[in-house]
Design a protein around this motif. Structure first.
Motif, PDB file in Angstrom:
ATOM      1  N   GLN A  11       0.856  -1.178   0.000  1.00 43.81           N
ATOM      2  CA  GLN A  11       0.000   0.000   0.000  1.00 43.81           C
ATOM      3  C   GLN A  11       0.890   1.225   0.000  1.00 43.81           C
ATOM      4  O   GLN A  11       1.074   1.857  -1.029  1.00 43.81           O
ATOM      5  N   CYS A  12       1.527   1.533   1.144  1.00 44.05           N
ATOM      6  CA  CYS A  12       2.391   2.716   1.141  1.00 44.05           C
ATOM      7  C   CYS A  12       3.721   2.433   0.459  1.00 44.05           C
ATOM      8  O   CYS A  12       4.386   3.337  -0.022  1.00 44.05           O
ATOM      9  N   GLY A  13       4.144   1.171   0.448  1.00 39.89           N
ATOM     10  CA  GLY A  13       5.349   0.804  -0.282  1.00 39.89           C
ATOM     11  C   GLY A  13       6.641   0.920   0.505  1.00 39.89           C
ATOM     12  O   GLY A  13       7.706   0.611  -0.013  1.00 39.89           O
ATOM     13  N   PHE A  14       6.549   1.348   1.763  1.00 34.80           N
ATOM     14  CA  PHE A  14       7.797   1.570   2.503  1.00 34.80           C
ATOM     15  C   PHE A  14       8.554   0.269   2.748  1.00 34.80           C
ATOM     16  O   PHE A  14       9.775   0.210   2.635  1.00 34.80           O
ATOM     17  N   CYS A  15       7.828  -0.797   3.076  1.00 36.64           N
ATOM     18  CA  CYS A  15       8.484  -2.067   3.413  1.00 36.64           C
ATOM     19  C   CYS A  15       8.849  -2.868   2.174  1.00 36.64           C
ATOM     20  O   CYS A  15       9.588  -3.857   2.254  1.00 36.64           O
ATOM     21  N   THR A  16       8.288  -2.476   1.018  1.00 38.07           N
ATOM     22  CA  THR A  16       8.350  -3.324  -0.177  1.00 38.07           C
ATOM     23  C   THR A  16       9.776  -3.688  -0.629  1.00 38.07           C
ATOM     24  O   THR A  16      10.025  -4.850  -0.966  1.00 38.07           O
ATOM     25  N   PRO A  17      10.724  -2.735  -0.644  1.00 31.56           N
ATOM     26  CA  PRO A  17      12.075  -3.122  -1.087  1.00 31.56           C
ATOM     27  C   PRO A  17      12.649  -4.275  -0.247  1.00 31.56           C
ATOM     28  O   PRO A  17      13.254  -5.200  -0.796  1.00 31.56           O
ATOM     29  N   GLY A  18      12.436  -4.201   1.064  1.00 24.38           N
ATOM     30  CA  GLY A  18      12.944  -5.253   1.942  1.00 24.38           C
ATOM     31  C   GLY A  18      12.195  -6.560   1.747  1.00 24.38           C
ATOM     32  O   GLY A  18      12.794  -7.645   1.744  1.00 24.38           O
ATOM     33  N   MET A  19      10.878  -6.457   1.590  1.00 26.86           N
ATOM     34  CA  MET A  19      10.071  -7.653   1.335  1.00 26.86           C
ATOM     35  C   MET A  19      10.585  -8.372   0.086  1.00 26.86           C
ATOM     36  O   MET A  19      10.780  -9.587   0.073  1.00 26.86           O
ATOM     37  N   LEU A  20      10.759  -7.603  -0.985  1.00 22.07           N
ATOM     38  CA  LEU A  20      11.164  -8.200  -2.262  1.00 22.07           C
ATOM     39  C   LEU A  20      12.536  -8.856  -2.157  1.00 22.07           C
ATOM     40  O   LEU A  20      12.751  -9.957  -2.676  1.00 22.07           O
ATOM     41  N   MET A  21      13.483  -8.193  -1.468  1.00 25.58           N
ATOM     42  CA  MET A  21      14.831  -8.753  -1.395  1.00 25.58           C
ATOM     43  C   MET A  21      14.864 -10.002  -0.525  1.00 25.58           C
ATOM     44  O   MET A  21      15.589 -10.957  -0.814  1.00 25.58           O
ATOM     45  N   THR A  22      14.082 -10.012   0.551  1.00 26.99           N
ATOM     46  CA  THR A  22      13.977 -11.230   1.370  1.00 26.99           C
ATOM     47  C   THR A  22      13.401 -12.372   0.541  1.00 26.99           C
ATOM     48  O   THR A  22      13.934 -13.485   0.527  1.00 26.99           O
TER      49      THR A  22
END
Lengths: 173, 275
Positions: free
Chosen positions: A107-118
């Motif tokens: 939604q806000c996208g803040f966590c997304t970079p970390g989610m994707l790399m994990t």
């Protein structure tokens, strides 16, 4: 390696998303700040700065790691992969990114970079994960928007598509 | 937050690290995986004149089983130990406990010895070392010594390591035939520090149990020939003896109840999984 003195800049070179880069960092500079401020690679986000939230997750020599718990000087001579390297050069999303998009896994996208790399690393090691395994892998990444369900769905979807791709590649008929 | 200033030495050999630590003593801090220390530096709960990074020292990265002991070098990460092919057969307790240590993104950097040296009363590896009766090998430029787990961890976040010493290896006894091992913890979220964690080794009538998260260090008890009712009494006695404390995660009373319940469950599981 010689002693690196505080308050002075030291040259470091590393491979970020496949490109060899050089820059200068004080000993205390965190890798995440080096990526964002020195290289201008702001795709990697920095959240809690003590290893809890997972927003800054990158891959160091292929292994998922927290860029806020690494010093820039520790990455000297090593390979760092960030979220900025996931899409192809023409901007086409990776299979995992595309699944996130279709499943509304942000939604806000803040966590997304970390989610994707994990998850990128997780899916390479676990091509056919269960829902519980995905949830366990995600335990180190905090999202305050989605409630995680969509992220889990997107991951399972991406895993299935990647398996089909692999199968198509090994059985070209 | 960001860490305060420090000098940084990326040591490339054991001697370089030990010499530097000998010279700088209490002004120095050993940086291994950094999964606790870096967080503490960022929050300025720790500040150091110099960090001595031992992460590049290849001779300290190993896992080997030798003479009934699994020795894990100072640089070996939790992920590397978890991926050791003999782990489930030779150290079933570690195979059960390691997935609860942090998250995959922290196990990739966090070291086994670093976790023992950080000595958090809730963490899993000190608990395993305690219940198995393992050892820590400490080395300085002047020599080395080996301490039993119970002599190494001296309290909350504190150990018997001297300022010029590095914990160069941890030694876990290899699992014995006929002994069962089990581990369980209760956390708010997977990967968090345990509110209560219990590990047990059960062999015939002999029960060895360790509890983490309640006292200032893992508490170990050894009981022999207890009936089921005696065992419940013994666990209840242990729960009251440790006392426990109230914090934002749980009350002391809840912690005591967890000791009784998880304790019984872990001992039973260890009893039934004897090889």
């Amino acid at each position: 390696m010689p002693l690196l003195k505080r308050g002075t800049l030291h040259p470091i070179s590393l491979v970020v998303d496949g490109v060899e880069v050089t820059g200068h960092a004080e000993p205390r500079m965190l890798l995440v700040d080096f990526l964002r401020r020195v290289l201008g690679a702001t795709g990697t986000h920095v959240g809690c700065e003590h290893g809890i939230c997972g927003a800054c997750t990158i891959r160091l020599d292929g292994e998922p790691a927290r860029a806020c718990l690494l010093l820039a000087v520790q990455a000297d001579g090593r390979r760092v992969d960030t979220v900025e390297g996931l899409a192809s050069a023409d901007g086409a999303l990776s299979v995992l990114q595309d699944a996130f998009h279709r499943h509304f896994a942000l939604q806000c996208g803040f966590c997304t970079p970390g989610m994707l790399m994990t998850l990128q690393g997780f899916l390479e090691d676990n091509p056919d994960p269960t829902k519980d395994q995905v949830r366990a892998a995600l335990s180190g990444n905090i999202c305050r928007c989605t409630g995680y369900s969509e992220i889990v769905d997107a991951t399972l979807d991406a895993a299935a598509r990647l398996r089909n791709q692999d199968q198509a590649a090994t059985n070209p008929t | 937050m960001k860490p305060a200033e420090f000098d940084y030495l990326g040591a490339e050999s054991p001697d370089e690290a030990l010499d530097a630590l000998g010279r700088h003593g209490e002004d120095a801090r050993v940086l291994a995986g950094g999964q606790s220390l870096m967080a503490m530096l960022n929050m300025r709960l720790a500040s150091q004149q110099i960090l001595i990074d031992i992460g590049r020292i290849e001779p300290w990265r190993y896992v080997r089983a030798d003479g009934g002991v699994i020795e894990v070098g100072a640089g070996t990460t939790q992920a590397e130990l978890l991926a050791w092919p003999d782990l489930a057969a030779k150290a079933p307790l570690l195979a059960k406990a390691l997935p609860h240590v942090g998250h995959l993104q922290t196990r990739s950097r966090g070291t086994v010895c670093g976790s023992l040296c950080h000595a958090d009363p809730s963490s899993e590896l000190p608990l395993c070392l305690a219940v198995l009766g393992g050892e820590v090998v400490l080395k300085s430029a002047k020599g080395s010594r080996t301490l039993a787990a119970k002599d190494f961890q001296t309290g909350m976040l504190s150990t018997a390591r001297k300022p010029d010493e590095i914990a160069v290896a941890a030694r876990f006894p290899v699992a014995r035939a006929g002994t069962g091992y089990a581990f369980e913890e209760v956390t708010r979220r997977h990967g968090d520090f345990a509110i209560v964690a219990v590990a047990a080794a059960v062999s015939g009538p002999s029960v060895r149990v360790a509890v983490g998260g309640v006292a200032d260090r893992p508490m170990v008890r050894e009981w022999t020939g207890l009936t089921e009712a005696d065992m419940a009494d013994a666990l209840n006695g242990l729960a009251w003896e440790m006392g426990g404390f109230d914090d934002i995660h749980a009350t002391a009373r809840y912690r005591r109840e967890l000791v009784r319940r998880i304790g019984a469950r872990v001992i039973e599981e260890a009893r039934t999984c004897r090889s």
